[in-house]
Design a protein around this motif. Structure first.
Motif: not given
Length: 170
Positions: A40-51
């Motif tokens: 993810v680059g040059s983006s707007n997001f509050p959170n991410a998860v790797a499972d």
């Protein structure tokens, strides 16, 4: 996947918000031998998860977490509002195309994060009429198009209702 498959996703200039309790991005690779990678680059997001052992979220740089400002998200109007942190914060690249989702130029100043490019309305200033006679007057004014295609004209007449217009220019 359960067959050793790999999935790679590249997300740029994206505004992503998860639903209630959800994540904006989620990479899942829970079966042995599978991989799931989201860059993810040059983006707007509050959170991410790797499972899972084969899952990863890669920071491609230029990301932000502050909530974007929309005109009226509750009513489904996701055009960017003045002051949104996403304005001019995206990555300029050929894949953006020439126009945004509304048909506006895709780059006005810098590229905005998201599918919508923030558009500042053109600004017009008019001066008082001069050299006024019973048959004519001289009108003056200026237009700042604010980097968007713009047309303009004068409306004039003997009362505040005007009634006549000049040729459209621009």
């Amino acid at each position: 996947f359960s067959d050793g498959s790999s999935v790679n996703v590249l997300a740029r200039n994206v505004i992503a918000r998860g639903g209630p309790g959800g994540h904006a991005f989620e990479a899942r690779a829970i079966n042995p031998g599978t991989t799931a990678k989201i860059t993810v680059g040059s983006s707007n997001f509050p959170n991410a998860v790797a499972d899972g052992a084969g899952a990863s979220i890669v920071d491609g740089g230029g990301n932000q977490t502050a909530a974007p400002a929309f005109v009226n998200a509750a009513a489904g109007d996701y055009r960017q509002a003045p002051g949104s942190p996403t304005i001019d914060a995206g990555l300029a690249e050929f894949i953006n195309g020439a126009f945004d989702i509304d048909g506006d130029p895709r780059q006005i100043g810098g590229i905005d994060i998201g599918a919508d490019e923030f558009v500042v309305a053109p600004a017009a200033t008019t001066g008082p009429a001069s050299a006024v006679t019973t048959q004519s007057a001289t009108l003056s004014g200026s237009v700042n198009p604010n980097s968007v295609p713009t047309t303009y004209r004068f409306e004039y007449g003997p009362t505040a209702a005007y009634g006549s217009t000049s040729y459209t220019t621009g």
